[in-house]
Design a protein around this motif. Structure first.
Motif, PDB file in Angstrom:
ATOM      1  N   GLU A 213       0.840  -1.206   0.000  1.00  0.00           N
ATOM      2  CA  GLU A 213       0.000   0.000   0.000  1.00  0.00           C
ATOM      3  C   GLU A 213       0.871   1.251   0.000  1.00  0.00           C
ATOM      4  OE1 GLU A 213      -3.888  -1.665   2.445  1.00  0.00           O
ATOM      5  OE2 GLU A 213      -2.244  -0.723   3.531  1.00  0.00           O
ATOM      6  N   ARG A 214       1.958   1.187   0.763  1.00  0.00           N
ATOM      7  CA  ARG A 214       2.874   2.328   0.825  1.00  0.00           C
ATOM      8  C   ARG A 214       3.535   2.582  -0.533  1.00  0.00           C
ATOM      9  NH1 ARG A 214       5.847   0.395   4.571  1.00  0.00           N
ATOM     10  NH2 ARG A 214       7.667  -0.155   3.317  1.00  0.00           N
ATOM     11  N   MET A 215       3.911   1.507  -1.209  1.00  0.00           N
ATOM     12  CA  MET A 215       4.539   1.653  -2.513  1.00  0.00           C
ATOM     13  C   MET A 215       3.539   2.158  -3.551  1.00  0.00           C
ATOM     14  SD  MET A 215       7.010  -1.692  -2.336  1.00  0.00           S
ATOM     15  CE  MET A 215       7.963  -1.439  -3.816  1.00  0.00           C
ATOM     16  N   ASN A 216       2.299   1.705  -3.449  1.00  0.00           N
ATOM     17  CA  ASN A 216       1.245   2.238  -4.312  1.00  0.00           C
ATOM     18  C   ASN A 216       1.087   3.741  -4.102  1.00  0.00           C
ATOM     19  OD1 ASN A 216       0.666  -0.277  -5.315  1.00  0.00           O
ATOM     20  ND2 ASN A 216      -1.092  -0.626  -3.983  1.00  0.00           N
ATOM     21  N   ALA A 217       1.065   4.137  -2.818  1.00  0.00           N
ATOM     22  CA  ALA A 217       0.896   5.549  -2.491  1.00  0.00           C
ATOM     23  C   ALA A 217       2.083   6.377  -2.976  1.00  0.00           C
ATOM     24  CB  ALA A 217       0.713   5.713  -0.980  1.00  0.00           C
ATOM     25  N   LEU A 218       3.277   5.808  -2.895  1.00  0.00           N
ATOM     26  CA  LEU A 218       4.462   6.508  -3.398  1.00  0.00           C
ATOM     27  C   LEU A 218       4.369   6.722  -4.906  1.00  0.00           C
ATOM     28  CD1 LEU A 218       7.306   7.661  -3.253  1.00  0.00           C
ATOM     29  CD2 LEU A 218       8.196   5.306  -3.246  1.00  0.00           C
ATOM     30  N   LEU A 219       3.924   5.716  -5.624  1.00  0.00           N
ATOM     31  CA  LEU A 219       3.771   5.847  -7.071  1.00  0.00           C
ATOM     32  C   LEU A 219       2.699   6.872  -7.427  1.00  0.00           C
ATOM     33  CD1 LEU A 219       4.089   2.125  -8.199  1.00  0.00           C
ATOM     34  CD2 LEU A 219       5.643   3.990  -8.759  1.00  0.00           C
TER      35      LEU A 219
ATOM     36  N   GLU B 225      10.601  14.426   1.582  1.00  0.00           N
ATOM     37  CA  GLU B 225       9.238  14.848   1.227  1.00  0.00           C
ATOM     38  C   GLU B 225       8.291  13.657   1.196  1.00  0.00           C
ATOM     39  OE1 GLU B 225       7.007  17.015  -2.585  1.00  0.00           O
ATOM     40  OE2 GLU B 225       9.044  16.221  -2.776  1.00  0.00           O
ATOM     41  N   ALA B 226       8.716  12.569   0.535  1.00  0.00           N
ATOM     42  CA  ALA B 226       7.877  11.375   0.432  1.00  0.00           C
ATOM     43  C   ALA B 226       7.702  10.706   1.787  1.00  0.00           C
ATOM     44  CB  ALA B 226       8.481  10.397  -0.568  1.00  0.00           C
ATOM     45  N   ALA B 227       8.778  10.669   2.583  1.00  0.00           N
ATOM     46  CA  ALA B 227       8.706  10.047   3.902  1.00  0.00           C
ATOM     47  C   ALA B 227       7.706  10.783   4.788  1.00  0.00           C
ATOM     48  CB  ALA B 227      10.089  10.026   4.544  1.00  0.00           C
ATOM     49  N   THR B 228       7.723  12.105   4.715  1.00  0.00           N
ATOM     50  CA  THR B 228       6.780  12.901   5.512  1.00  0.00           C
ATOM     51  C   THR B 228       5.348  12.675   5.048  1.00  0.00           C
ATOM     52  OG1 THR B 228       8.454  14.607   5.904  1.00  0.00           O
ATOM     53  CG2 THR B 228       6.140  15.243   6.192  1.00  0.00           C
ATOM     54  N   ALA B 229       5.140  12.659   3.737  1.00  0.00           N
ATOM     55  CA  ALA B 229       3.798  12.480   3.194  1.00  0.00           C
ATOM     56  C   ALA B 229       3.204  11.127   3.560  1.00  0.00           C
ATOM     57  CB  ALA B 229       3.824  12.649   1.679  1.00  0.00           C
ATOM     58  N   LEU B 230       4.046  10.091   3.602  1.00  0.00           N
ATOM     59  CA  LEU B 230       3.559   8.731   3.861  1.00  0.00           C
ATOM     60  C   LEU B 230       3.796   8.283   5.300  1.00  0.00           C
ATOM     61  CD1 LEU B 230       4.619   6.995   0.526  1.00  0.00           C
ATOM     62  CD2 LEU B 230       2.509   8.187   1.100  1.00  0.00           C
TER      63      LEU B 230
ATOM     64  N   ARG C  36      14.427   2.497   0.787  1.00  0.00           N
ATOM     65  CA  ARG C  36      14.293   1.083   0.401  1.00  0.00           C
ATOM     66  C   ARG C  36      13.139   0.898  -0.572  1.00  0.00           C
ATOM     67  NH1 ARG C  36      15.658   0.277   5.926  1.00  0.00           N
ATOM     68  NH2 ARG C  36      13.458   0.116   6.509  1.00  0.00           N
ATOM     69  N   ASP C  37      12.032   1.580  -0.326  1.00  0.00           N
ATOM     70  CA  ASP C  37      10.883   1.477  -1.231  1.00  0.00           C
ATOM     71  C   ASP C  37      11.234   2.023  -2.611  1.00  0.00           C
ATOM     72  OD1 ASP C  37       9.404   0.372   0.767  1.00  0.00           O
ATOM     73  OD2 ASP C  37       8.191   2.158   1.184  1.00  0.00           O
ATOM     74  N   MET C  38      11.918   3.153  -2.649  1.00  0.00           N
ATOM     75  CA  MET C  38      12.315   3.740  -3.928  1.00  0.00           C
ATOM     76  C   MET C  38      13.264   2.812  -4.680  1.00  0.00           C
ATOM     77  SD  MET C  38      12.847   7.813  -3.168  1.00  0.00           S
ATOM     78  CE  MET C  38      11.446   8.904  -2.892  1.00  0.00           C
ATOM     79  N   ASP C  39      14.185   2.209  -3.957  1.00  0.00           N
ATOM     80  CA  ASP C  39      15.127   1.283  -4.601  1.00  0.00           C
ATOM     81  C   ASP C  39      14.394   0.071  -5.181  1.00  0.00           C
ATOM     82  OD1 ASP C  39      17.262   2.908  -3.970  1.00  0.00           O
ATOM     83  OD2 ASP C  39      17.835   1.790  -2.174  1.00  0.00           O
ATOM     84  N   ALA C  40      13.404  -0.445  -4.428  1.00  0.00           N
ATOM     85  CA  ALA C  40      12.652  -1.607  -4.900  1.00  0.00           C
ATOM     86  C   ALA C  40      11.848  -1.267  -6.156  1.00  0.00           C
ATOM     87  CB  ALA C  40      11.723  -2.111  -3.798  1.00  0.00           C
ATOM     88  N   LEU C  41      11.231  -0.091  -6.191  1.00  0.00           N
ATOM     89  CA  LEU C  41      10.459   0.319  -7.360  1.00  0.00           C
ATOM     90  C   LEU C  41      11.359   0.636  -8.550  1.00  0.00           C
ATOM     91  CD1 LEU C  41       7.791   2.520  -5.565  1.00  0.00           C
ATOM     92  CD2 LEU C  41       7.383   0.344  -6.720  1.00  0.00           C
ATOM     93  N   ALA C  42      12.563   1.124  -8.264  1.00  0.00           N
ATOM     94  CA  ALA C  42      13.522   1.371  -9.343  1.00  0.00           C
ATOM     95  C   ALA C  42      13.937   0.064 -10.007  1.00  0.00           C
ATOM     96  CB  ALA C  42      14.743   2.110  -8.799  1.00  0.00           C
ATOM     97  N   GLU C  43      14.078  -0.998  -9.218  1.00  0.00           N
ATOM     98  CA  GLU C  43      14.415  -2.307  -9.777  1.00  0.00           C
ATOM     99  C   GLU C  43      13.322  -2.815 -10.705  1.00  0.00           C
ATOM    100  OE1 GLU C  43      15.228  -4.970  -6.581  1.00  0.00           O
ATOM    101  OE2 GLU C  43      17.073  -3.929  -5.956  1.00  0.00           O
ATOM    102  N   GLN C  44      12.071  -2.412 -10.426  1.00  0.00           N
ATOM    103  CA  GLN C  44      10.947  -2.795 -11.287  1.00  0.00           C
ATOM    104  C   GLN C  44      10.742  -1.818 -12.449  1.00  0.00           C
ATOM    105  OE1 GLN C  44       7.326  -3.877  -9.006  1.00  0.00           O
ATOM    106  NE2 GLN C  44       8.586  -3.687  -7.166  1.00  0.00           N
TER     107      GLN C  44
ATOM    108  N   ALA D 177      -5.209   1.886  -3.817  1.00  0.00           N
ATOM    109  CA  ALA D 177      -5.216   2.039  -2.367  1.00  0.00           C
ATOM    110  C   ALA D 177      -5.190   3.496  -1.924  1.00  0.00           C
ATOM    111  CB  ALA D 177      -4.013   1.303  -1.768  1.00  0.00           C
ATOM    112  N   HIS D 178      -4.888   4.432  -2.826  1.00  0.00           N
ATOM    113  CA  HIS D 178      -4.735   5.831  -2.444  1.00  0.00           C
ATOM    114  C   HIS D 178      -6.090   6.496  -2.261  1.00  0.00           C
ATOM    115  CE1 HIS D 178      -2.680   9.590  -1.980  1.00  0.00           C
ATOM    116  NE2 HIS D 178      -3.307  10.139  -3.006  1.00  0.00           N
TER     117      HIS D 178
END
Length: 271
Positions: A5-11, A24-29, A38-46, A72-73
């Motif tokens: 859900e967090r990764m969905n919200a980040l996207l 900025e993203a950490a504060t928003a979520l 870590r979430d950004m790195d995982a999404l970058a791999e995808q 989920a957002h």
């Protein structure tokens, strides 16, 4: 919030802003900077985003985010809007649905209404849509007739656009159309990111006896690239209860009937 859900919200956040930094993203979520990295790195791999020094930008292959990454957002707000919209539909209606997360929620609300789910020799509802994911979800329900417009698939919004979509829409009549928007401004009206989507959405609204723009309150005040329309095509705007009273009044003063969707409560209407 669970990781997916967090990764969905980040996207979703990245889709709205195009670029975000870690803090900025950490504060928003509401997570730590380390978790966000870590979430950004995982999404970058995808290949769903591109890492930058201190943050991330939307991947070069991404324009708008697929429905599966956005559901989920603000789901509670979208569900409230969907339930309010579903109340406007009568048995036997032809309903137009543009693509988007809010209209997807409307499709689900209609599909689960008991009076539309009753067995019978004929469908109780006809859905006209240019959304691949909405058609896919509803096609398994025999009591709902699905009309897919055809057209060229937009790779990130799952919407069909172009002359084939327009050709189908020009030949049909719709009772009520629900059109999603990426931005809803009192002056500009409903706007989206892509001009081809705007054209199809406007045509769907024009083919309807009644056209309703649906958007949660986070879209209010936003102006995106392509204009769909204002009171020239829409008579009603459904949003959630987080919308400010003063802003709702601005829309009402311009001639829109504003329905404020409240979960488990009666919706407020501004005339």
């Amino acid at each position: 919030m669970k990781r997916h859900e967090r990764m969905n919200a980040l996207l979703e956040l990245l889709g709205e802003r195009g670029r975000v930094d870690v803090e900025e993203a950490a504060t928003a979520l509401e997570v730590s900077a380390a978790t966000m990295r870590r979430d950004m790195d995982a999404l970058a791999e995808q290949q769903l985003l591109t890492r930058t020094r201190g943050g991330a930008v939307l991947s070069s292959v991404a324009y708008d985010l697929p429905i599966r990454y956005k559901h989920a957002h603000r789901s509670a707000e979208k569900e409230a809007v969907a339930q309010a919209a579903a109340k406007l539909v009568d048995r036997g209606d032809v309903v137009g649905l543009s693509g988007g997360t809010t209209t997807t929620a409307i499709a689900r609300a209609l599909a689960t209404r008991p009076d539309f789910a009753e067995a019978g020799p004929q469908p109780h509802l006809t859905i006209v849509t240019n959304s691949l994911n909405i058609a896919n979800e509803l096609a398994v329900r025999p009591q709902i007739k699905i009309v897919l417009t055809g057209g060229v698939a937009h790779s990130r919004s799952f919407e069909l656009v172009g002359p084939f979509s327009e050709l189908v829409l020009q030949q049909i009549s719709i009772d009520i159309a629900f059109i999603g928007a990426n931005g809803m401004d009192p002056v500009m009206g409903a706007t989206v990111h892509d001009e081809a989507e705007a054209r199809v959405n406007r045509l769907m609204a024009e083919r309807a006896r009644r056209a309703v723009v649906v958007a949660d309150s986070s879209k209010i005040g936003e102006r995106c690239f392509a204009r769909v329309g204002d009171t020239d095509v829409f008579d009603t705007f459904i949003t959630d209860a987080s919308a400010k009273e003063s802003t709702r009044r601005e829309f009402a003063d311009r001639g829109l009937r504003v329905v404020t969707a409240r979960p488990l409560a009666t919706e407020r209407v501004s005339e």
